[in-house]
Design a protein around this motif. Sequence first.
Motif, PDB file in Angstrom:
ATOM      1  N   ASN A  92     -15.583 -31.848 -91.905  1.00  0.00           N
ATOM      2  CA  ASN A  92     -15.108 -32.400 -90.700  1.00  0.00           C
ATOM      3  C   ASN A  92     -13.738 -32.956 -90.800  1.00  0.00           C
ATOM      4  O   ASN A  92     -13.057 -33.041 -89.782  1.00  0.00           O
ATOM      5  N   ASN A  93     -13.367 -33.512 -92.013  1.00  0.00           N
ATOM      6  CA  ASN A  93     -12.114 -34.127 -92.200  1.00  0.00           C
ATOM      7  C   ASN A  93     -10.840 -33.015 -92.155  1.00  0.00           C
ATOM      8  O   ASN A  93      -9.655 -33.341 -92.406  1.00  0.00           O
ATOM      9  N   LYS A  94     -11.292 -31.682 -92.261  1.00  0.00           N
ATOM     10  CA  LYS A  94     -10.112 -30.671 -92.350  1.00  0.00           C
ATOM     11  C   LYS A  94      -9.430 -30.774 -90.886  1.00  0.00           C
ATOM     12  O   LYS A  94      -9.912 -30.579 -89.935  1.00  0.00           O
ATOM     13  N   ARG A  95      -8.183 -31.003 -91.253  1.00  0.00           N
ATOM     14  CA  ARG A  95      -7.193 -31.042 -90.008  1.00  0.00           C
ATOM     15  C   ARG A  95      -6.926 -29.603 -89.583  1.00  0.00           C
ATOM     16  O   ARG A  95      -6.768 -28.434 -90.291  1.00  0.00           O
ATOM     17  N   GLY A 124      -1.007 -20.489 -99.969  1.00  0.00           N
ATOM     18  CA  GLY A 124      -1.194 -19.216 -99.340  1.00  0.00           C
ATOM     19  C   GLY A 124      -1.719 -19.238 -97.787  1.00  0.00           C
ATOM     20  O   GLY A 124      -2.121 -20.371 -97.560  1.00  0.00           O
ATOM     21  N   TRP A 125      -1.386 -18.037 -97.169  1.00  0.00           N
ATOM     22  CA  TRP A 125      -2.027 -18.167 -95.679  1.00  0.00           C
ATOM     23  C   TRP A 125      -2.381 -16.866 -95.241  1.00  0.00           C
ATOM     24  O   TRP A 125      -1.847 -15.661 -96.087  1.00  0.00           O
ATOM     25  N   ASP A 126      -2.879 -16.497 -94.403  1.00  0.00           N
ATOM     26  CA  ASP A 126      -3.432 -15.428 -93.693  1.00  0.00           C
ATOM     27  C   ASP A 126      -3.494 -15.411 -92.152  1.00  0.00           C
ATOM     28  O   ASP A 126      -3.773 -16.553 -91.478  1.00  0.00           O
ATOM     29  N   TYR A 133      -4.237 -16.209 -81.892  1.00  0.00           N
ATOM     30  CA  TYR A 133      -4.293 -15.905 -83.351  1.00  0.00           C
ATOM     31  C   TYR A 133      -4.556 -17.142 -83.956  1.00  0.00           C
ATOM     32  O   TYR A 133      -4.507 -18.400 -83.414  1.00  0.00           O
ATOM     33  N   SER A 134      -4.953 -16.974 -85.252  1.00  0.00           N
ATOM     34  CA  SER A 134      -5.282 -17.903 -85.881  1.00  0.00           C
ATOM     35  C   SER A 134      -4.513 -17.942 -87.517  1.00  0.00           C
ATOM     36  O   SER A 134      -4.459 -17.012 -87.910  1.00  0.00           O
ATOM     37  N   VAL A 135      -4.136 -19.052 -87.756  1.00  0.00           N
ATOM     38  CA  VAL A 135      -3.224 -18.843 -88.957  1.00  0.00           C
ATOM     39  C   VAL A 135      -4.242 -19.868 -90.179  1.00  0.00           C
ATOM     40  O   VAL A 135      -4.529 -21.043 -89.789  1.00  0.00           O
ATOM     41  N   TYR A 136      -4.779 -19.037 -91.035  1.00  0.00           N
ATOM     42  CA  TYR A 136      -5.445 -20.078 -92.166  1.00  0.00           C
ATOM     43  C   TYR A 136      -4.667 -20.289 -93.376  1.00  0.00           C
ATOM     44  O   TYR A 136      -3.946 -19.333 -94.191  1.00  0.00           O
ATOM     45  N   SER A 165      -5.727 -26.770 -92.535  1.00  0.00           N
ATOM     46  CA  SER A 165      -6.582 -25.778 -92.809  1.00  0.00           C
ATOM     47  C   SER A 165      -6.479 -24.563 -91.941  1.00  0.00           C
ATOM     48  O   SER A 165      -6.513 -23.361 -92.300  1.00  0.00           O
ATOM     49  N   LYS A 166      -5.969 -24.981 -90.414  1.00  0.00           N
ATOM     50  CA  LYS A 166      -6.085 -23.735 -89.798  1.00  0.00           C
ATOM     51  C   LYS A 166      -4.995 -24.077 -88.473  1.00  0.00           C
ATOM     52  O   LYS A 166      -5.094 -25.359 -88.064  1.00  0.00           O
ATOM     53  N   VAL A 167      -4.079 -23.087 -87.970  1.00  0.00           N
ATOM     54  CA  VAL A 167      -3.350 -23.435 -86.937  1.00  0.00           C
ATOM     55  C   VAL A 167      -3.867 -22.299 -85.884  1.00  0.00           C
ATOM     56  O   VAL A 167      -3.696 -21.196 -86.232  1.00  0.00           O
ATOM     57  N   THR A 168      -4.148 -22.923 -84.821  1.00  0.00           N
ATOM     58  CA  THR A 168      -4.512 -22.010 -83.647  1.00  0.00           C
ATOM     59  C   THR A 168      -3.196 -21.713 -82.826  1.00  0.00           C
ATOM     60  O   THR A 168      -2.741 -22.615 -82.528  1.00  0.00           O
ATOM     61  N   ILE A 169      -2.865 -20.445 -82.684  1.00  0.00           N
ATOM     62  CA  ILE A 169      -1.599 -20.090 -81.920  1.00  0.00           C
ATOM     63  C   ILE A 169      -1.970 -19.334 -80.762  1.00  0.00           C
ATOM     64  O   ILE A 169      -2.800 -18.199 -80.579  1.00  0.00           O
ATOM     65  N   LYS A 170      -1.596 -19.996 -79.333  1.00  0.00           N
ATOM     66  CA  LYS A 170      -2.035 -19.410 -78.297  1.00  0.00           C
ATOM     67  C   LYS A 170      -0.630 -18.666 -77.548  1.00  0.00           C
ATOM     68  O   LYS A 170       0.515 -19.456 -77.391  1.00  0.00           O
TER      69      LYS A 170
END
Length: 225
Positions: free
Chosen positions: A34-37, A58-60, A86-89, A109-114
Motif C-alpha cells: 500500500n505504501n507504493k507511490r 527499468g520501465w515499460d 497509458y501507464s508507466v511501470y 512504482s506507477k505513473v498514470t498518463i491521461k
Amino acid sequence: MIKQISYLAICKSMVVMLFLSVSTVFAQHNENKNNKREESVTLSYGLPFSYSLDTYTGWDIKNDAGDVLSTGSGDINEVFSKPGNYSVYIHEKHNDDSKSSCDHDQYPSKVTIKVSPLKMVFDFSSIQFSKKIKEGQSTKGITVTVNAVYSSYENRPADYHHGFTTAGVGTSLSGRLNEDKVLLKNGINKLEFSLEGFTTKGNNIMIEFKDINDQVQPYTLIEKN
C-alpha cells in the motif's frame, strides 16, 4: 499429568506465536504494498513526456489493454500521438542483502498518463497589456490579450472559460475572460482578459494561465523601472 499439561500449554503457546508471526508478516506485506507511490499526469496528444530516472532503473509503458508499447531503462522520453490512458511501470533494483533504511524506492512504482485529444499552447510572445501595472494602484480597466494556438485530434472546437491567477510578493492580481466563454477553433485564437486586484511591491509577477485541459502554463512579467 503435570508434564502432559505443560506440554499442551507449550504447544498452544507455539501455535499462538506462529499465528501472530504469520499475521504480522502478512500485515507488513500489505503495508509495503500500500505504501507504493503512484503519480498521475495529464498532457495533450503529440506533446513529449519526460521523466528522469537513474541509468539502471527499468520501465515499460502499457496502454489500457495491457499491451507493452515501449520499454527501456534510464530517462523516459516519449511522445504520445494518440489520445487515451497509458501507464508507466517503473522497476527499481534493490540490494536484497542490504539492511540499510536508505535502500527504499526513489521513484513511484506507477505513473498514470491521461493523454487529452485537445491541445492548447499560449503564445507568450504575443502578450500585451493595455496599460502599465503600477505598484499600489488598482488594475481596474487594464486588459491583457494573448494568442493561444488550439488543435483537436478529432478536429472539433471546444469551449474555454478559464481565467488566470498570479503569484509574487505583495500581489493579489487575477484575470477573468471578458466573455463568459470562448469557442476555440483550430489555429490561432485571441483571448482577452480583464485584470482585477493590485500589487503593493515588487516588479516580478508570475501569471498562471490555464489551458483547455486545466493545466498551468506560466508567464513571468518583469516590469522595468
